[in-house]
Design a protein around this motif. Structure first.
Motif, PDB file in Angstrom:
ATOM      1  N   TYR A 137       0.825  -1.212   0.000  1.00 28.53           N
ATOM      2  CA  TYR A 137       0.000   0.000   0.000  1.00 28.53           C
ATOM      3  C   TYR A 137       0.860   1.263   0.000  1.00 28.53           C
ATOM      4  CZ  TYR A 137      -3.402   3.508   1.579  1.00 28.53           C
ATOM      5  OH  TYR A 137      -4.186   4.628   1.697  1.00 28.53           O
ATOM      6  N   ASN A 138       0.528   2.160  -0.900  1.00 24.04           N
ATOM      7  CA  ASN A 138       1.228   3.441  -1.090  1.00 24.04           C
ATOM      8  C   ASN A 138       2.712   3.250  -1.378  1.00 24.04           C
ATOM      9  OD1 ASN A 138       1.213   6.194  -1.459  1.00 24.04           O
ATOM     10  ND2 ASN A 138       1.512   6.675   0.706  1.00 24.04           N
ATOM     11  N   ARG A 139       2.983   2.303  -2.251  1.00 23.17           N
ATOM     12  CA  ARG A 139       4.355   2.034  -2.668  1.00 23.17           C
ATOM     13  C   ARG A 139       4.405   1.729  -4.154  1.00 23.17           C
ATOM     14  NH1 ARG A 139       5.295   3.940   1.445  1.00 23.17           N
ATOM     15  NH2 ARG A 139       6.756   3.369   3.086  1.00 23.17           N
ATOM     16  N   TRP A 140       5.538   2.083  -4.752  1.00 30.51           N
ATOM     17  CA  TRP A 140       5.867   1.653  -6.114  1.00 30.51           C
ATOM     18  C   TRP A 140       6.044   0.144  -6.066  1.00 30.51           C
ATOM     19  CZ3 TRP A 140       8.184   5.105 -10.090  1.00 30.51           C
ATOM     20  CH2 TRP A 140       8.689   4.426 -11.204  1.00 30.51           C
ATOM     21  N   THR A 141       5.471  -0.555  -7.028  1.00 28.91           N
ATOM     22  CA  THR A 141       5.646  -2.005  -7.111  1.00 28.91           C
ATOM     23  C   THR A 141       5.903  -2.385  -8.563  1.00 28.91           C
ATOM     24  OG1 THR A 141       4.533  -4.158  -6.817  1.00 28.91           O
ATOM     25  CG2 THR A 141       3.111  -2.224  -7.065  1.00 28.91           C
ATOM     26  N   GLU A 142       6.954  -3.137  -8.791  1.00 27.56           N
ATOM     27  CA  GLU A 142       7.387  -3.475 -10.140  1.00 27.56           C
ATOM     28  C   GLU A 142       7.941  -4.899 -10.164  1.00 27.56           C
ATOM     29  OE1 GLU A 142      10.969  -1.812 -12.764  1.00 27.56           O
ATOM     30  OE2 GLU A 142       9.485  -0.242 -12.335  1.00 27.56           O
ATOM     31  N   PRO A 143       7.162  -5.868 -10.681  1.00 31.57           N
ATOM     32  CA  PRO A 143       5.820  -5.718 -11.278  1.00 31.57           C
ATOM     33  C   PRO A 143       4.761  -5.513 -10.194  1.00 31.57           C
ATOM     34  CG  PRO A 143       6.397  -8.026 -11.145  1.00 31.57           C
ATOM     35  CD  PRO A 143       7.611  -7.266 -10.677  1.00 31.57           C
ATOM     36  N   LEU A 144       3.505  -5.511 -10.586  1.00 30.53           N
ATOM     37  CA  LEU A 144       2.414  -5.353  -9.633  1.00 30.53           C
ATOM     38  C   LEU A 144       2.470  -6.461  -8.598  1.00 30.53           C
ATOM     39  CD1 LEU A 144      -0.206  -3.779  -8.950  1.00 30.53           C
ATOM     40  CD2 LEU A 144      -1.430  -5.431 -10.365  1.00 30.53           C
ATOM     41  N   ALA A 145       2.430  -6.075  -7.329  1.00 31.37           N
ATOM     42  CA  ALA A 145       2.492  -7.064  -6.249  1.00 31.37           C
ATOM     43  C   ALA A 145       1.311  -8.033  -6.342  1.00 31.37           C
ATOM     44  CB  ALA A 145       2.485  -6.356  -4.900  1.00 31.37           C
ATOM     45  N   ALA A 146       1.560  -9.289  -5.973  1.00 35.67           N
ATOM     46  CA  ALA A 146       0.524 -10.322  -6.087  1.00 35.67           C
ATOM     47  C   ALA A 146      -0.710  -9.999  -5.258  1.00 35.67           C
ATOM     48  CB  ALA A 146       1.107 -11.672  -5.682  1.00 35.67           C
ATOM     49  N   ASP A 147      -0.515  -9.305  -4.128  1.00 34.24           N
ATOM     50  CA  ASP A 147      -1.656  -9.008  -3.252  1.00 34.24           C
ATOM     51  C   ASP A 147      -2.243  -7.615  -3.508  1.00 34.24           C
ATOM     52  OD1 ASP A 147       0.323  -7.418  -2.174  1.00 34.24           O
ATOM     53  OD2 ASP A 147      -0.131  -7.926  -0.095  1.00 34.24           O
ATOM     54  N   CYS A 148      -1.838  -6.957  -4.614  1.00 31.83           N
ATOM     55  CA  CYS A 148      -2.364  -5.632  -4.951  1.00 31.83           C
ATOM     56  C   CYS A 148      -3.222  -5.748  -6.208  1.00 31.83           C
ATOM     57  CB  CYS A 148      -1.220  -4.648  -5.179  1.00 31.83           C
ATOM     58  SG  CYS A 148      -1.782  -2.956  -5.501  1.00 31.83           S
ATOM     59  N   ARG A 149      -4.492  -5.478  -6.053  1.00 35.09           N
ATOM     60  CA  ARG A 149      -5.410  -5.573  -7.183  1.00 35.09           C
ATOM     61  C   ARG A 149      -5.160  -4.445  -8.183  1.00 35.09           C
ATOM     62  NH1 ARG A 149     -10.434  -6.113  -3.131  1.00 35.09           N
ATOM     63  NH2 ARG A 149      -8.895  -4.941  -1.880  1.00 35.09           N
ATOM     64  N   ALA A 150      -5.085  -4.802  -9.461  1.00 29.54           N
ATOM     65  CA  ALA A 150      -4.824  -3.810 -10.510  1.00 29.54           C
ATOM     66  C   ALA A 150      -5.886  -2.723 -10.525  1.00 29.54           C
ATOM     67  CB  ALA A 150      -4.747  -4.503 -11.866  1.00 29.54           C
ATOM     68  N   SER A 151      -7.106  -3.074 -10.162  1.00 24.05           N
ATOM     69  CA  SER A 151      -8.189  -2.088 -10.141  1.00 24.05           C
ATOM     70  C   SER A 151      -8.008  -1.058  -9.033  1.00 24.05           C
ATOM     71  CB  SER A 151      -9.538  -2.798  -9.964  1.00 24.05           C
ATOM     72  OG  SER A 151      -9.575  -3.510  -8.734  1.00 24.05           O
ATOM     73  N   ARG A 152      -7.093  -1.340  -8.122  1.00 21.00           N
ATOM     74  CA  ARG A 152      -6.813  -0.425  -7.014  1.00 21.00           C
ATOM     75  C   ARG A 152      -5.343  -0.005  -7.012  1.00 21.00           C
ATOM     76  NH1 ARG A 152     -10.710  -2.846  -2.169  1.00 21.00           N
ATOM     77  NH2 ARG A 152     -12.566  -3.018  -3.490  1.00 21.00           N
ATOM     78  N   ALA A 153      -4.829   0.176  -8.210  1.00 24.73           N
ATOM     79  CA  ALA A 153      -3.442   0.604  -8.390  1.00 24.73           C
ATOM     80  C   ALA A 153      -3.373   1.479  -9.630  1.00 24.73           C
ATOM     81  CB  ALA A 153      -2.520  -0.600  -8.529  1.00 24.73           C
ATOM     82  N   GLU A 154      -2.346   2.314  -9.704  1.00 19.30           N
ATOM     83  CA  GLU A 154      -2.110   3.128 -10.884  1.00 19.30           C
ATOM     84  C   GLU A 154      -1.031   2.479 -11.731  1.00 19.30           C
ATOM     85  OE1 GLU A 154      -1.103   7.177 -10.048  1.00 19.30           O
ATOM     86  OE2 GLU A 154      -3.204   7.801 -10.025  1.00 19.30           O
ATOM     87  N   HIS A 155      -1.365   2.205 -12.992  1.00 20.21           N
ATOM     88  CA  HIS A 155      -0.363   1.735 -13.950  1.00 20.21           C
ATOM     89  C   HIS A 155       0.337   2.980 -14.477  1.00 20.21           C
ATOM     90  CE1 HIS A 155       0.564  -0.862 -17.740  1.00 20.21           C
ATOM     91  NE2 HIS A 155       1.563  -0.849 -16.882  1.00 20.21           N
ATOM     92  N   LEU A 156       1.494   3.275 -13.931  1.00 17.79           N
ATOM     93  CA  LEU A 156       2.119   4.585 -14.102  1.00 17.79           C
ATOM     94  C   LEU A 156       2.324   4.981 -15.554  1.00 17.79           C
ATOM     95  CD1 LEU A 156       4.756   4.435 -11.207  1.00 17.79           C
ATOM     96  CD2 LEU A 156       2.490   5.518 -11.175  1.00 17.79           C
ATOM     97  N   ILE A 157       2.678   4.025 -16.399  1.00 14.04           N
ATOM     98  CA  ILE A 157       3.028   4.372 -17.773  1.00 14.04           C
ATOM     99  C   ILE A 157       1.825   4.842 -18.585  1.00 14.04           C
ATOM    100  CG2 ILE A 157       2.724   2.118 -18.908  1.00 14.04           C
ATOM    101  CD1 ILE A 157       5.601   2.678 -20.132  1.00 14.04           C
ATOM    102  N   THR A 158       0.623   4.586 -18.095  1.00 15.47           N
ATOM    103  CA  THR A 158      -0.573   5.018 -18.824  1.00 15.47           C
ATOM    104  C   THR A 158      -0.838   6.514 -18.651  1.00 15.47           C
ATOM    105  OG1 THR A 158      -2.082   4.484 -17.011  1.00 15.47           O
ATOM    106  CG2 THR A 158      -1.598   2.725 -18.586  1.00 15.47           C
TER     107      THR A 158
END
Length: 234
Positions: A137-158
């Motif tokens: 939560y409130n961290r950069w994650t690369e790739p998207l963390a397994a426990d972080c839902r994409a719908s509740r994260a910002e895909h920065l490159i977009t």
């Protein structure tokens, strides 16, 4: 946008004129604040009131015992205005008031020449997690963390315009409180007001990155001209 020695002189003279004093000199804004973060650089983002979605961002240098404005640019705030940082709730589209450190910079585009801040490049698998149930939560994650839902994260490159260049704001960053908010940045303008960040024109953002010196401990102070969220309280 105003930059350079001439603009600094203009900005300083303006900052010395306090409203209602009949043009009598007053201290520069940083000298009227309760705290400037302890460094010799400061960025102030000021709105007229909590309902404002725009205002002014100014960056300041301290030397020889005085604060001098180094540049200024129009700023945008959250679509629902500003709110006290300690009481902010996630998803409210409000910009948190307060004074915050600036841990590192990032961007889709390369760092402007002269940037001394740690600058993290945005890649295809770069995300910012805003999932309250995630350990990231409130961290950069690369790739998207397994426990972080994409719908509740910002895909920065977009966010190619906004995140061409950005500085992370440490609102709710160290010891984050779930539900208070995540992903608050100083970044390049998009099409309108932000979801809670502070944004400025691209050239201003590039100028700030060239100017900011992590060794001088710059902070970002966000507030209104008066009232309970007045920038001078922070």
């Amino acid at each position: 946008m105003l930059t350079g020695a001439a603009s600094a002189a203009v900005l300083l003279s303006l900052s010395l004129l306090a409203p209602g004093t009949g043009g009598q000199p007053s201290a520069p804004l940083p000298d009227r604040m309760a705290d400037t973060g302890g460094g010799t650089q400061l960025i102030t983002a000021v709105a007229a009131g909590t309902g404002s979605t725009s205002g002014t961002l100014t960056w300041w240098d301290r030397g020889d015992g005085r604060w001098v404005a180094a540049g200024s640019a129009p700023a945008r705030f959250g679509a629902k205005g500003l709110t006290e940082g300690s009481a902010r709730r996630q998803g409210t589209d409000t910009t948190p008031t307060g004074i915050y450190g600036l841990p590192y910079a990032f961007g889709i585009e390369a760092a402007p020449s002269g940037t001394t801040y740690t600058y993290r490049p945005v890649r295809q698998d770069s995300w910012w997690c805003q999932d309250n149930d995630s350990r990231s939560y409130n961290r950069w994650t690369e790739p998207l963390a397994a426990d972080c839902r994409a719908s509740r994260a910002e895909h920065l490159i977009t966010y190619r315009a906004q995140y061409a260049h950005a500085l992370v704001v440490d609102f709710n960053y160290h010891g984050p409180v779930r539900g208070r908010g995540a992903g608050i940045f100083l970044h390049v303008n998009g099409r309108g007001a932000t979801a809670g960040c502070v944004s400025v024109p691209g050239e201003a953002m590039r100028t700030i990155l060239r100017w900011a010196d992590p060794g001088r401990a710059p902070h970002l102070a966000i507030g209104t001209t008066s009232g309970p969220t007045a920038i001078t309280r922070y």
